[in-house]
Design a protein around this motif. Structure first.
Motif, PDB file in Angstrom:
ATOM      1  N   ILE A 238       0.441  -1.040   0.225  1.00 41.95           N
ATOM      2  CA  ILE A 238       0.198  -0.057   0.393  1.00 41.95           C
ATOM      3  C   ILE A 238       0.293   1.266   0.022  1.00 41.95           C
ATOM      4  N   LYS A 241       0.180   7.822   1.854  1.00 44.47           N
ATOM      5  CA  LYS A 241      -0.935   8.419   1.339  1.00 44.47           C
ATOM      6  C   LYS A 241       0.014   9.629   0.637  1.00 44.47           C
ATOM      7  N   THR A 265      -8.420  -4.640  -7.215  1.00 39.86           N
ATOM      8  CA  THR A 265      -9.575  -3.591  -6.853  1.00 39.86           C
ATOM      9  C   THR A 265     -10.546  -2.891  -7.093  1.00 39.86           C
ATOM     10  N   CYS A 270     -11.810  -2.683  -2.075  1.00 37.03           N
ATOM     11  CA  CYS A 270     -11.353  -2.040  -1.427  1.00 37.03           C
ATOM     12  C   CYS A 270     -12.710  -1.119  -0.929  1.00 37.03           C
ATOM     13  N   VAL A 279     -10.131   5.982  -2.751  1.00 33.58           N
ATOM     14  CA  VAL A 279      -9.864   5.511  -1.954  1.00 33.58           C
ATOM     15  C   VAL A 279      -7.954   5.839  -1.932  1.00 33.58           C
ATOM     16  N   ARG A 379      -0.030  -5.970   6.544  1.00 29.28           N
ATOM     17  CA  ARG A 379      -0.928  -4.805   6.150  1.00 29.28           C
ATOM     18  C   ARG A 379      -2.527  -5.604   5.112  1.00 29.28           C
ATOM     19  N   SER A 381      -5.991  -3.369   2.652  1.00 29.23           N
ATOM     20  CA  SER A 381      -6.578  -2.509   2.122  1.00 29.23           C
ATOM     21  C   SER A 381      -8.371  -2.442   2.330  1.00 29.23           C
TER      22      SER A 381
END
Length: 464
Positions: A238, A241, A265, A270, A279, A379, A381
């Motif tokens: 991931i 940000k 995805t 997600c 996202v 991790r 998402s």
């Protein structure tokens, strides 16, 4: 082995046929013909049942794709009805109703002005076709030198010659002539590789590296940046940000097409139809999709493309061009009917909302495994996560022994009732989107036992 067409095969005969005649993906050639992979007989919800009657949680949802689960009558009925009504049409001369409706539905789901949809046969051909469109685009614009592709290490984009060359998982390369001077790789956005940098500094480093690579190649030669929102087959990596928005801004500076590869995805994984904007904060120029569009019931893929790009090479700007890329099964009516039924189930059952509601619990339960001695990183998402296992959890380096540990964990979990798709040392979980809290508990409980058993084997000197 001879068997009459239409005669009934038992499980032993089918396993023997697979062993003797089937060449499977990622086949270990030194063992070719010595054994067959587990034979599945049916599926139900989040579970698959093998030929021996064992019921297993399908941890990877096939290959990130069985969004609504197995054994959904709505999909089977839609497939059968469309096959009886119109099983095929040539996409070179005609269109069919399901493909037209599906294109409109997908255009309503995509961000920005990505309102035109091209259908292919799966994820590899979706990405290949998107890249070929960029070639076509720059040729029509009179920029034949602007063909270079920038991708990331540990990314994965498919198995055509072009998409395989764009996939940064070096383990897929041996014995294939796929390295191309048209393609270059920049760093994986894996925070475990950041060293002493914090997330913000690591992001600055990644953006600067991207700029440097564009300068090295020449902005007049770089055509496209191809990126998954999260690096799925690379181990659910991931990015920091803001990563995608900053990379998109650099692309806009240099007239570089930004392709978001949402084969994994897309369609709810997600918690959104597409993850790029809502996202990961980016509106790309092209989005590729496959897998979850039909929940894996039948093959289908494609890409959605920006009207801004199309306007430059269509109408009065076409310059006599013809985007001649296509497939015998582009927009296949049965596949598109299955996709429409799949979308209807996702909407009717509130599956996107369910994923958004349950993804926090999924991540929490995955992170509960962090106390185990082999677990180096966790991790997640949405409903895709990774538990990375290393003997030396303080080092980001992966050894061959670490990869053997992943295989042992998978074996133990299968014995306990869970399929784990080990990516070397990484246990990836991406269950069907209909999974419940109780089923998540079952899945994580089995994964914990599998990791504990592998650790015990190491301690006893049984795994070397």
């Amino acid at each position: 082995m001879n068997k009459a067409v239409g005669s009934q095969w038992n499980a032993t005969e089918m396993e023997e046929a697979a062993r003797r005649h089937l060449l499977s993906p990622s086949e270990a050639m030194e063992k070719l013909g010595q054994s067959a992979r587990p034979l599945l007989s049916r599926g139900d919800g989040i579970y698959v049942i093998d030929a021996k009657g064992r019921r297993l949680i399908d941890g990877p949802a096939g290959m990130w794709c069985t969004q609504i689960g197995y054994n959904r009558r709505e999909i089977a009925d839609a497939i059968a009805e469309q096959a009886l009504q119109l099983a095929y049409n040539s996409p070179w001369y005609t269109v069919n109703s399901p493909s037209a409706e599906l294109a409109a539905r997908i255009a309503a789901m995509t961000p920005g002005d990505l309102n035109r949809v091209f259908f292919t046969t799966g994820g590899s051909t979706a990405v290949d076709s998107a890249l070929r469109f960029v070639e076509f685009y720059n040729n029509v614009l009179g920029r034949p030198e602007k063909k270079h592709i920038i991708v990331r290490r540990e990314g994965y984009h498919g198995s055509t010659a072009l998409t395989a060359a764009c996939s940064g998982r070096a383990g897929n390369w041996p014995n294939f002539d796929i390295i191309s001077d048209r393609i270059s790789f920049i760093s994986s956005p894996n925070i475990r590789l950041a060293g002493d940098k914090d997330e913000a500094a690591f992001l600055d480093f990644l953006v600067d590296e991207f700029r440097q690579e564009i300068a090295r190649v020449g902005a007049d030669k770089v055509a496209v940046f191809l990126a998954e929102p999260l690096l799925a087959s690379g181990g659910v990596i991931i990015p920091p940000k803001g990563y995608h928005a900053r990379f998109k801004a650099v692309c806009e500076e240099h007239d570089i097409v930004y392709i978001s590869d949402e084969v994994v995805t897309g369609f709810g994984r997600c918690g959104e139809w597409f993850a790029s904007e809502k996202v990961f904060g980016v509106v790309p120029d092209i989005i590729t999709f496959a897998k979850g569009v039909t929940s894996g019931y039948v093959p289908l893929g494609g890409f959605a493309i920006s009207e801004r790009l199309l306007d430059k090479v269509s109408g009065d700007n076409a310059r006599g061009s013809n985007y001649s890329n296509g497939y015998t099964y582009s927009g296949h009516p049965v596949s598109c009917a299955a996709a429409l039924a799949n979308i209807a189930v996702i909407e009717k059952d509130g599956i996107l909302e369910h994923v958004r509601d349950i993804s926090g619990y999924f991540a929490e339960r995955l992170h509960s495994l962090a106390d185990l001695p082999l677990v180096a990183n966790v991790r997640a998402s949405g409903l895709v996560g990774c538990v990375e296992c290393l003997v030396d959890t303080s080092s980001p380096n992966v050894t061959d022994f670490d990869k053997r540990i992943g295989a042992r964990i998978d074996i133990h979990c299968a014995e306990l009732g869970l399929i784990v798709r080990p990516l070397g040392n990484m246990c990836v979980m991406s269950p069907a989107l209909i999974i419940t809290r109780e089923q998540i508990d079952d899945m994580i409980g089995i994964l914990r036992q599998g990791i504990e058993r592998a650790a015990a084997e190491i301690m006893a000197g049984e795994l070397v």
